[in-house]
Design an enzyme around this catalytic site. Sequence first.
Site, mmCIF file in Angstrom:
data_model
loop_
_atom_site.group_PDB
_atom_site.id
_atom_site.type_symbol
_atom_site.label_atom_id
_atom_site.label_comp_id
_atom_site.label_asym_id
_atom_site.label_seq_id
_atom_site.Cartn_x
_atom_site.Cartn_y
_atom_site.Cartn_z
ATOM 1 N N CYS A 79 39.020 5.127 -31.442
ATOM 2 C CA CYS A 79 37.981 6.136 -31.624
ATOM 3 C C CYS A 79 36.653 5.468 -31.291
ATOM 4 O O CYS A 79 36.279 4.479 -31.935
ATOM 5 C CB CYS A 79 37.998 6.601 -33.088
ATOM 6 N N CYS A 190 35.368 9.417 -25.423
ATOM 7 C CA CYS A 190 35.962 9.852 -26.693
ATOM 8 C C CYS A 190 37.460 9.985 -26.444
ATOM 9 O O CYS A 190 37.877 10.524 -25.406
ATOM 10 C CB CYS A 190 35.371 11.199 -27.114
HETATM 11 N N1 DGL Z 1 38.115 10.516 -30.959
HETATM 12 C C1 DGL Z 1 36.810 10.153 -31.377
HETATM 13 C C2 DGL Z 1 36.113 9.255 -30.363
HETATM 14 O O1 DGL Z 1 36.749 8.599 -29.574
HETATM 15 C C3 DGL Z 1 35.837 11.146 -31.916
HETATM 16 C C4 DGL Z 1 36.184 12.499 -32.294
HETATM 17 C C5 DGL Z 1 35.395 13.032 -33.454
HETATM 18 O O2 DGL Z 1 34.258 13.486 -33.286
HETATM 19 O O3 DGL Z 1 35.944 12.977 -34.535
HETATM 20 O O4 DGL Z 1 34.906 9.164 -30.374
#
Ligand code: DGL
Length: 273
Positions: A79, A190
């Site tokens: 993430c 993301c």
């Molecule tokens: N999957 C997350 C990232 O790579 C973020 C998603 C969210 O906003 O929770 O930043």
Amino acid sequence: MPMTDTYDNRPIAVFDSGVGGISTLSELTTLMPNESYLYFGDSLHAPYGSRTEEEVRAFTDEHIGRLIEKGAKAVVIACNTATGAAVSYLREKYAGIPIIGMEPAIKPAVEAYPGGRVLVMATPVTLASGKFRALMGTYEKNAEVIPLPCPNLAQMVEAGVLEGEALDAYLAELFLPFRDRPADAVVLGCTHYPFVREAIEKAAGKAEIFDGGSGTAREVQHQLRLHGSLTDRTTAGEVIIDNSDPTEERLRFSEKLLEVGREKCKARMSESS
Ligand code: DGL
């Protein structure tokens, strides 16, 4: 320095704010199928991208602490948002355990298009983090690097919207300012976005898409090798998916995304071979 003849069959922890990190899990399981994995998504508190950095750090700390207690030999913060908010803090707290974070793939995009225009799609928290500003500072003399905050996109993926009119309309509006000055490259900053890559490709015109997932998987393999902690298993490892929203529906959706992600990895590999 590395101990290459030792091994470690404990699982690798993979963490995300929700289901997005399953795109990274797909890359990991494709590259290292004999490792076992403990995936945890915090869908109950997603999206992290519209929370404060302090909140994101606190959630990330809590969940990763639990994964380490369960015996993880390494942690992948799959993430970008949680990496920006917590990776330095966690590396200090758990010195000795490899903790690998995500980073928007600006470097390969700028190297492919020197002097070009590179859009970086990510959550508002990622784009506001000091880590991102430092990364952008490194490359903005070599190309026009433009942050493109996508406040609701991860949430759409969490809700199961992977295609269709609402998604296309959202992306069309996002890319509207670039209709007359199209980008050369679009970075998926993301881990949720690879699941809507086709829709992004449609909206982004001729831009080439860059996704850091496979690079992260290779970095994890490299770190495990350095620590002498690759598995010596000769058959497929176990993949356990868990979520703070423990409903059957969330778990089924997660499994479906893992299948979709792995198909995409396979297709990409057979294209490039
Ligand atoms: N999957 C997350 C990232 O790579 C973020 C998603 C969210 O906003 O929770 O930043």
